[in-house]
Design a protein around this motif. Structure first.
Motif, PDB file in Angstrom:
ATOM      1  N   VAL A   1      -0.679  -0.036  -9.367  1.00 46.70           N
ATOM      2  CA  VAL A   1      -1.914   0.471  -8.761  1.00 46.70           C
ATOM      3  C   VAL A   1      -1.797   1.968  -8.523  1.00 46.70           C
ATOM      4  O   VAL A   1      -2.722   2.741  -8.796  1.00 46.70           O
ATOM      5  CB  VAL A   1      -2.217  -0.267  -7.442  1.00 46.70           C
ATOM      6  CG1 VAL A   1      -3.446   0.337  -6.761  1.00 46.70           C
ATOM      7  CG2 VAL A   1      -2.427  -1.751  -7.704  1.00 46.70           C
ATOM      8  N   GLY A   2      -0.628   2.407  -8.014  1.00 45.01           N
ATOM      9  CA  GLY A   2      -0.415   3.831  -7.788  1.00 45.01           C
ATOM     10  C   GLY A   2      -0.452   4.641  -9.073  1.00 45.01           C
ATOM     11  O   GLY A   2      -1.032   5.735  -9.115  1.00 45.01           O
TER      12      GLY A   2
ATOM     13  N   ALA B   1      10.126   0.779  -7.599  1.00 44.59           N
ATOM     14  CA  ALA B   1       9.258  -0.177  -6.918  1.00 44.59           C
ATOM     15  C   ALA B   1       9.826  -1.592  -6.994  1.00 44.59           C
ATOM     16  O   ALA B   1       9.699  -2.372  -6.038  1.00 44.59           O
ATOM     17  CB  ALA B   1       7.857  -0.141  -7.536  1.00 44.59           C
ATOM     18  N   ALA B   2      10.468  -1.931  -8.110  1.00 43.47           N
ATOM     19  CA  ALA B   2      11.105  -3.248  -8.219  1.00 43.47           C
ATOM     20  C   ALA B   2      12.225  -3.396  -7.194  1.00 43.47           C
ATOM     21  O   ALA B   2      12.374  -4.446  -6.550  1.00 43.47           O
ATOM     22  CB  ALA B   2      11.647  -3.449  -9.633  1.00 43.47           C
TER      23      ALA B   2
ATOM     24  N   ILE C   1       0.831  -1.201   0.000  1.00 44.01           N
ATOM     25  CA  ILE C   1       0.000   0.000   0.000  1.00 44.01           C
ATOM     26  C   ILE C   1       0.869   1.256   0.000  1.00 44.01           C
ATOM     27  O   ILE C   1       0.581   2.236  -0.706  1.00 44.01           O
ATOM     28  CB  ILE C   1      -0.948  -0.007   1.217  1.00 44.01           C
ATOM     29  CG1 ILE C   1      -1.983  -1.130   1.074  1.00 44.01           C
ATOM     30  CG2 ILE C   1      -1.653   1.341   1.369  1.00 44.01           C
ATOM     31  CD1 ILE C   1      -2.818  -1.352   2.308  1.00 44.01           C
ATOM     32  N   THR C   2       1.954   1.221   0.753  1.00 40.78           N
ATOM     33  CA  THR C   2       2.872   2.367   0.799  1.00 40.78           C
ATOM     34  C   THR C   2       3.531   2.592  -0.564  1.00 40.78           C
ATOM     35  O   THR C   2       3.658   3.734  -1.027  1.00 40.78           O
ATOM     36  CB  THR C   2       3.947   2.150   1.880  1.00 40.78           C
ATOM     37  OG1 THR C   2       3.303   1.937   3.141  1.00 40.78           O
ATOM     38  CG2 THR C   2       4.873   3.347   1.973  1.00 40.78           C
ATOM     39  N   ILE C   3       3.956   1.523  -1.214  1.00 47.83           N
ATOM     40  CA  ILE C   3       4.545   1.638  -2.553  1.00 47.83           C
ATOM     41  C   ILE C   3       3.533   2.276  -3.509  1.00 47.83           C
ATOM     42  O   ILE C   3       3.873   3.177  -4.293  1.00 47.83           O
ATOM     43  CB  ILE C   3       4.983   0.257  -3.071  1.00 47.83           C
ATOM     44  CG1 ILE C   3       6.166  -0.273  -2.255  1.00 47.83           C
ATOM     45  CG2 ILE C   3       5.355   0.339  -4.566  1.00 47.83           C
ATOM     46  CD1 ILE C   3       6.536  -1.712  -2.596  1.00 47.83           C
ATOM     47  N   ALA C   4       2.272   1.835  -3.441  1.00 51.17           N
ATOM     48  CA  ALA C   4       1.239   2.389  -4.320  1.00 51.17           C
ATOM     49  C   ALA C   4       1.024   3.872  -4.044  1.00 51.17           C
ATOM     50  O   ALA C   4       0.895   4.681  -4.978  1.00 51.17           O
ATOM     51  CB  ALA C   4      -0.065   1.619  -4.140  1.00 51.17           C
ATOM     52  N   ALA C   5       0.991   4.250  -2.765  1.00 49.07           N
ATOM     53  CA  ALA C   5       0.743   5.649  -2.418  1.00 49.07           C
ATOM     54  C   ALA C   5       1.862   6.555  -2.912  1.00 49.07           C
ATOM     55  O   ALA C   5       1.612   7.620  -3.506  1.00 49.07           O
ATOM     56  CB  ALA C   5       0.590   5.785  -0.902  1.00 49.07           C
TER      57      ALA C   5
END
Length: 406
Positions: free
Chosen positions: A349-350, A178-179, A152-156
């Motif tokens: 998603v982000g 992100a990877a 969720i933090t990565i997406a935000a």
């Protein structure tokens, strides 16, 4: 010997023709987006025709979800490749892509020809459909891909960075970061059981196809700088979009918007109207590229522009899936690779959430009536489970009525 070779060629062509006809039927009937397409493929090729085992099909889907590009189209290419070689892969792509591409080109031509006399409310409602469709994609992908605090933090953070750096390279940077984060912080369970995929491509051929992929990715921008040309610039932009999109068709929206709207190739209203119309046709969402090519304000446009953009956005998919197959056995067993993929999926998603805000929401929702229609459209897709083509038609009628009576 010549007789045997002739018979082999005839058998390959016959198999390719069968592949084309099967995928043409799917291209005419497969509504509902990439996840639905994968369901259609499983029913057709695993359950009904038994071209693949259940496990082989699952492995193939996993490979195509790992690669950038449209997963359902890549699965289709790989199935065609397994039945009739390179000719079969091309037959599968043409059959699955042709119906929606033709429909969207005709829609683009109708807008450019009769756009001033088409009901403004109906066209605007297509942009509101895009709001609902992207919102649905964000919701569904977040539930599946952002399953813990780290994801969720990565997406935000991906959403924030994408909004602050609204260009293709900013999005690529988000995916790469992100990877790395996924590799460092996420863990993935090892899965050792699988059936071999019924595709024989040597590692040498696979390596050559991957080398061609990266050569075009690097070489096309250099060629555009050396020989400025509209056709070459379009091929570069759409090839790059097809090469760098993780997460399926909807995620290509911000890359294509950044490529065609700021440059003045396509008006933003036209872009969003076409994206809404793309929800009403079966087949892969990447055929939206054909609409954009046909809508270009400068040559090539029309059918030629559509062909340039359509081929350019799908070539990376073919090169990647055919090139990666020989190396898939090693990749799919690697826990570190799976962790990096999990981070990339969360960033997708982000990126999609950022696209939902801009350009989709900011360009479509201007008042209470727009917001209400977008909400009803979202509910129709998400909870009433109405088919997208029906939602598009109904939204067009409602939008036209609102423009007449309000």
């Amino acid at each position: 010997m010549l007789v045997i070779e002739s018979e082999v060629k005839r058998d390959a062509l016959a198999n390719a023709w069968v592949v084309f006809l099967v995928f043409l039927r799917l291209g005419l009937t497969a509504f509902g987006g990439p996840i639905a397409h994968l369901g259609y493929f499983r029913e057709e090729f695993v359950t009904r025709r038994r071209w693949l085992s259940e496990r082989s099909y699952a492995d193939l889907v996993a490979l195509c979800q790992f690669l950038p590009g449209p997963a359902s189209s890549q699965v289709g290419m790989a199935i065609g490749l397994s039945r009739a070689g390179i000719t079969g892969a091309l037959a599968a792509w043409v059959g699955f892509t042709l119906p929606s591409a033709v429909a969207l080109v005709l829609f683009a031509i109708s807008i450019s020809t009769w756009g001033d006399v088409l009901p403004a409310g109906a066209l605007h409602s297509l942009k509101l459909v895009a709001v609902a469709v992207v919102a649905q994609a964000v919701w569904g992908m977040a539930r599946n891909l952002c399953t813990d605090t780290t994801r969720i933090t990565i997406a935000a953070f991906s959403t924030c960075i994408a909004l602050l750096l609204p260009n293709a390279w900013g999005q690529v940077g988000v995916i790469a970061a992100a990877a790395v984060v996924g590799l460092a912080l996420l863990k993935s369970a090892r899965d050792l059981t699988h059936d071999p995929l019924p595709i024989s491509i040597s590692r040498r051929v696979g390596g050559l196809l991957l080398a061609i992929f990266f050569s075009l990715l690097v070489g096309l921008p250099l060629a555009v700088k050396a020989w400025p040309n509209q056709t070459l610039a379009m091929a570069d932009a759409f090839y790059r979009a097809g090469s760098l999109v993780f997460g399926g068709g909807h995620v290509v929206l911000p890359l294509l918007q950044a490529a065609v709207v700021p440059t003045g190739w396509v008006a933003n209203d036209t872009f969003l109207a076409g994206y809404g119309a793309a929800q009403a046709v079966p087949g892969p969402l990447f055929t939206f590229a054909a609409f954009l090519g046909a809508s270009m304000k400068s040559t090539p446009t029309g059918w030629i522009g559509a062909l340039v953009c359509l081929v350019a956005i799908f070539v990376p998919s073919f090169l990647l899936v055919a090139g990666a197959l020989p190396f898939w056995e090693q990749l799919r067993r690697n826990v570190r690779t799976q962790a990096a993929i999990a981070g990339v999926n969360a960033s997708v998603v982000g990126l999609l959430l950022a696209a939902l805000y801009h350009p989709v929401w900011t360009s479509a929702v201007h008042g209470p009536a727009d917001f209400g229609l977008a909400v009803i459209t979202f509910v129709a897709l998400m909870f009433w489970k109405l088919p997208p083509w029906l939602v598009v038609i109904c939204s067009g009628v409602v939008g036209w009525l609102l423009s007449v009576f309000l």
